[in-house]
Design a protein around this motif. Structure first.
Motif, PDB file in Angstrom:
ATOM      1  N   TYR A 129       0.824  -1.204   0.000  1.00 50.57           N
ATOM      2  CA  TYR A 129       0.000   0.000   0.000  1.00 50.57           C
ATOM      3  C   TYR A 129       0.866   1.264   0.000  1.00 50.57           C
ATOM      4  O   TYR A 129       0.566   2.227  -0.703  1.00 50.57           O
ATOM      5  CB  TYR A 129      -0.938   0.000   1.211  1.00 50.57           C
ATOM      6  CG  TYR A 129      -1.934  -1.136   1.169  1.00 50.57           C
ATOM      7  CD1 TYR A 129      -3.133  -1.018   0.470  1.00 50.57           C
ATOM      8  CD2 TYR A 129      -1.665  -2.342   1.813  1.00 50.57           C
ATOM      9  CE1 TYR A 129      -4.042  -2.063   0.422  1.00 50.57           C
ATOM     10  CE2 TYR A 129      -2.565  -3.395   1.774  1.00 50.57           C
ATOM     11  CZ  TYR A 129      -3.749  -3.256   1.069  1.00 50.57           C
ATOM     12  OH  TYR A 129      -4.645  -4.298   1.011  1.00 50.57           O
TER      13      TYR A 129
ATOM     14  N   ASP B  31     -10.949   0.631   5.344  1.00 47.68           N
ATOM     15  CA  ASP B  31     -10.742  -0.628   4.640  1.00 47.68           C
ATOM     16  C   ASP B  31     -11.006  -1.786   5.604  1.00 47.68           C
ATOM     17  O   ASP B  31     -10.413  -1.865   6.674  1.00 47.68           O
ATOM     18  CB  ASP B  31      -9.288  -0.662   4.135  1.00 47.68           C
ATOM     19  CG  ASP B  31      -8.968  -1.870   3.271  1.00 47.68           C
ATOM     20  OD1 ASP B  31      -9.398  -2.987   3.626  1.00 47.68           O
ATOM     21  OD2 ASP B  31      -8.275  -1.705   2.254  1.00 47.68           O
TER      22      ASP B  31
ATOM     23  N   LEU C 122     -14.314   0.192   1.960  1.00 48.20           N
ATOM     24  CA  LEU C 122     -13.871  -0.904   1.111  1.00 48.20           C
ATOM     25  C   LEU C 122     -14.073  -2.211   1.887  1.00 48.20           C
ATOM     26  O   LEU C 122     -13.447  -2.418   2.926  1.00 48.20           O
ATOM     27  CB  LEU C 122     -12.390  -0.723   0.754  1.00 48.20           C
ATOM     28  CG  LEU C 122     -12.038   0.608   0.074  1.00 48.20           C
ATOM     29  CD1 LEU C 122     -10.630   1.048   0.432  1.00 48.20           C
ATOM     30  CD2 LEU C 122     -12.171   0.483  -1.438  1.00 48.20           C
TER      31      LEU C 122
ATOM     32  N   SER D  97     -15.718  -6.644   1.776  1.00 46.06           N
ATOM     33  CA  SER D  97     -15.942  -7.813   0.934  1.00 46.06           C
ATOM     34  C   SER D  97     -16.920  -8.803   1.555  1.00 46.06           C
ATOM     35  O   SER D  97     -16.974  -8.963   2.777  1.00 46.06           O
ATOM     36  CB  SER D  97     -14.601  -8.520   0.690  1.00 46.06           C
ATOM     37  OG  SER D  97     -14.780  -9.794   0.095  1.00 46.06           O
TER      38      SER D  97
ATOM     39  N   PHE E 151     -16.577  -5.745  -2.666  1.00 49.83           N
ATOM     40  CA  PHE E 151     -15.864  -6.801  -3.371  1.00 49.83           C
ATOM     41  C   PHE E 151     -16.522  -8.136  -3.068  1.00 49.83           C
ATOM     42  O   PHE E 151     -17.216  -8.284  -2.053  1.00 49.83           O
ATOM     43  CB  PHE E 151     -14.391  -6.801  -2.959  1.00 49.83           C
ATOM     44  CG  PHE E 151     -13.669  -5.521  -3.301  1.00 49.83           C
ATOM     45  CD1 PHE E 151     -12.969  -5.405  -4.486  1.00 49.83           C
ATOM     46  CD2 PHE E 151     -13.722  -4.427  -2.433  1.00 49.83           C
ATOM     47  CE1 PHE E 151     -12.315  -4.217  -4.810  1.00 49.83           C
ATOM     48  CE2 PHE E 151     -13.078  -3.239  -2.748  1.00 49.83           C
ATOM     49  CZ  PHE E 151     -12.371  -3.138  -3.944  1.00 49.83           C
TER      50      PHE E 151
ATOM     51  N   SER F  51     -12.523 -11.167  -2.076  1.00 51.10           N
ATOM     52  CA  SER F  51     -11.257 -10.800  -1.441  1.00 51.10           C
ATOM     53  C   SER F  51     -11.284 -11.043   0.062  1.00 51.10           C
ATOM     54  O   SER F  51     -12.306 -10.902   0.722  1.00 51.10           O
ATOM     55  CB  SER F  51     -10.932  -9.335  -1.723  1.00 51.10           C
ATOM     56  OG  SER F  51     -12.032  -8.498  -1.421  1.00 51.10           O
TER      57      SER F  51
ATOM     58  N   HIS G  63      -8.500  -6.511  -0.403  1.00 51.42           N
ATOM     59  CA  HIS G  63      -9.436  -6.215  -1.489  1.00 51.42           C
ATOM     60  C   HIS G  63      -8.739  -5.678  -2.739  1.00 51.42           C
ATOM     61  O   HIS G  63      -9.219  -5.869  -3.849  1.00 51.42           O
ATOM     62  CB  HIS G  63     -10.496  -5.217  -1.016  1.00 51.42           C
ATOM     63  CG  HIS G  63     -11.085  -5.570   0.310  1.00 51.42           C
ATOM     64  ND1 HIS G  63     -11.507  -6.854   0.622  1.00 51.42           N
ATOM     65  CD2 HIS G  63     -11.307  -4.831   1.439  1.00 51.42           C
ATOM     66  CE1 HIS G  63     -11.962  -6.883   1.863  1.00 51.42           C
ATOM     67  NE2 HIS G  63     -11.841  -5.667   2.381  1.00 51.42           N
ATOM     68  N   VAL G  64      -7.615  -5.028  -2.552  1.00 51.44           N
ATOM     69  CA  VAL G  64      -6.891  -4.471  -3.688  1.00 51.44           C
ATOM     70  C   VAL G  64      -6.454  -5.579  -4.645  1.00 51.44           C
ATOM     71  O   VAL G  64      -6.321  -5.348  -5.855  1.00 51.44           O
ATOM     72  CB  VAL G  64      -5.675  -3.641  -3.207  1.00 51.44           C
ATOM     73  CG1 VAL G  64      -4.602  -4.524  -2.591  1.00 51.44           C
ATOM     74  CG2 VAL G  64      -5.104  -2.797  -4.340  1.00 51.44           C
TER      75      VAL G  64
ATOM     76  N   GLU H  52      -7.589  -4.017  -8.492  1.00 50.59           N
ATOM     77  CA  GLU H  52      -6.741  -2.883  -8.139  1.00 50.59           C
ATOM     78  C   GLU H  52      -7.293  -1.564  -8.679  1.00 50.59           C
ATOM     79  O   GLU H  52      -7.279  -0.541  -7.982  1.00 50.59           O
ATOM     80  CB  GLU H  52      -5.323  -3.117  -8.664  1.00 50.59           C
ATOM     81  CG  GLU H  52      -4.308  -2.113  -8.168  1.00 50.59           C
ATOM     82  CD  GLU H  52      -2.889  -2.504  -8.529  1.00 50.59           C
ATOM     83  OE1 GLU H  52      -1.971  -1.714  -8.223  1.00 50.59           O
ATOM     84  OE2 GLU H  52      -2.695  -3.585  -9.112  1.00 50.59           O
TER      85      GLU H  52
ATOM     86  N   TYR I  73     -10.276  -0.457  -6.602  1.00 47.93           N
ATOM     87  CA  TYR I  73      -9.842  -0.066  -5.263  1.00 47.93           C
ATOM     88  C   TYR I  73      -9.248   1.339  -5.270  1.00 47.93           C
ATOM     89  O   TYR I  73      -9.732   2.239  -4.566  1.00 47.93           O
ATOM     90  CB  TYR I  73      -8.804  -1.083  -4.775  1.00 47.93           C
ATOM     91  CG  TYR I  73      -8.332  -0.904  -3.351  1.00 47.93           C
ATOM     92  CD1 TYR I  73      -8.913  -1.627  -2.315  1.00 47.93           C
ATOM     93  CD2 TYR I  73      -7.295  -0.038  -3.031  1.00 47.93           C
ATOM     94  CE1 TYR I  73      -8.479  -1.499  -1.006  1.00 47.93           C
ATOM     95  CE2 TYR I  73      -6.846   0.106  -1.730  1.00 47.93           C
ATOM     96  CZ  TYR I  73      -7.438  -0.629  -0.718  1.00 47.93           C
ATOM     97  OH  TYR I  73      -6.989  -0.479   0.573  1.00 47.93           O
ATOM     98  N   TRP I  74      -8.202   1.537  -6.060  1.00 48.70           N
ATOM     99  CA  TRP I  74      -7.518   2.830  -6.062  1.00 48.70           C
ATOM    100  C   TRP I  74      -8.340   3.905  -6.782  1.00 48.70           C
ATOM    101  O   TRP I  74      -8.256   5.090  -6.430  1.00 48.70           O
ATOM    102  CB  TRP I  74      -6.141   2.704  -6.692  1.00 48.70           C
ATOM    103  CG  TRP I  74      -5.184   1.900  -5.864  1.00 48.70           C
ATOM    104  CD1 TRP I  74      -4.608   0.709  -6.190  1.00 48.70           C
ATOM    105  CD2 TRP I  74      -4.709   2.224  -4.550  1.00 48.70           C
ATOM    106  NE1 TRP I  74      -3.807   0.263  -5.163  1.00 48.70           N
ATOM    107  CE2 TRP I  74      -3.840   1.171  -4.145  1.00 48.70           C
ATOM    108  CE3 TRP I  74      -4.922   3.292  -3.680  1.00 48.70           C
ATOM    109  CZ2 TRP I  74      -3.196   1.172  -2.912  1.00 48.70           C
ATOM    110  CZ3 TRP I  74      -4.283   3.286  -2.452  1.00 48.70           C
ATOM    111  CH2 TRP I  74      -3.433   2.238  -2.078  1.00 48.70           C
TER     112      TRP I  74
END
Length: 283
Positions: free
Chosen positions: A58, A145, A220, A222, A252, A255, A260-261, A265, A268-269
């Motif tokens: 990260y 997150d 974020l 899952s 998500f 994940s 989760h990223v 990706e 996420y970002w």
């Protein structure tokens, strides 16, 4: 204090300098030469007992996306989860001093916390900040997150067990000892009439007297997370929205906790960068 992003050969987080209790800093070489609008402070509160190699995934992404930034990393370990609020002020002072200098120079702050470990740390930081400066913790956006959870027994067990050393002793006896720790903790809270600490955390993270409701939030989470229930994070986001926060719920499917990223990706970002672009709404 300045350094460059890791080249892939050095130890994870070796480019960070320790400045306080589990508090580390990385500063871009261009941080001091750029205008404050181009030099955000990324304040990261990690999940409990997060390994350096996992955190670095990260921090490296933030170094890449914000090449003139400064990263302030506050790690969490099980002992920190059981500290009293009054203990946090002195421990967080180096980090608060740095954030204050950054904000006074005109810089903005992106806050990213992971799980209840990071959620607890950011909550204590916000309370310590208000006690010291009389204002709410400065943020342009807040990212949550894999959080929060109200701490049901088996999810708490899974979270603590995941932080144990990978030795034969802890492999054989760790699970039972964690159950014993939880039993003693819950019994002590019941005996003195205290509420579950994680339920208190969930409520305080949505306290508009401590956290600025003008600051957009990105959740974020899952459906496959075994430590924080999908419904728990979703409910918390809905409550925040009902209290005036602008909320982005990024969901998500497969994940794992704080991973989760790896599922998507770009998703996420992209959600984080979009919230950063928009910033706080008018109050």
């Amino acid at each position: 204090m300045a350094s460059t992003p890791p080249d892939g050969k050095s130890q994870p987080l070796s480019d960070f300098q320790k400045i306080g209790h589990e508090t580390y800093i990385w500063t871009s070489p261009s941080y001091h030469s750029k205008d404050a609008s181009q030099t955000p402070l990324i304040l990261i509160f990690t999940w409990n007992a997060a390994a350096a190699k996992h955190i670095a995934k990260y921090t490296f992404s933030y170094q890449y996306m914000f090449p003139s930034s400064r990263l302030l990393l506050i790690r969490c370990f099980t002992r920190d989860m059981f500290r009293r609020t009054k203990e946090y002020g002195p421990l967080l002072q180096p980090a608060m001093d740095l954030v204050n200098r950054h904000v006074e120079s005109g810089g903005e702050v992106l806050v990213h916390s992971f799980s209840n470990g990071g959620g607890n740390q950011v909550n204590e930081f916000a309370k310590a900040w208000k006690a010291r400066y009389g204002t709410m913790m400065p943020m342009r956006i807040q990212v949550l997150d894999s959080a929060p959870t109200k701490g049901p027994w088996m999810k708490s067990h899974a979270a603590i067990a995941a932080s144990l050393p990978r030795t034969w002793f802890w492999t054989w006896f760790g699970g039972a000892l964690v159950h014993l720790l939880l039993a003693c903790t819950f019994a002590a809270w019941t005996a003195v009439g205290r509420e579950n600490k994680m339920m208190i955390l969930c409520r305080e993270l949505n306290d508009a007297a401590v956290f600025d409701s003008a600051v957009p939030r990105v959740y974020l989470y899952s459906r496959a997370d075994q430590m924080v229930g999908f419904e728990e994070a979703d409910e918390h986001a809905n409550i925040a929205e009902s209290k005036g926060w602008s909320v982005s719920k990024v969901q998500f499917e497969n994940s794992a906790h704080c991973g989760h990223v790896r599922e998507d990706e770009a998703k996420y970002w992209g959600a984080i960068m979009e919230a950063w672009k928009v910033g706080p709404h008018a109050t």
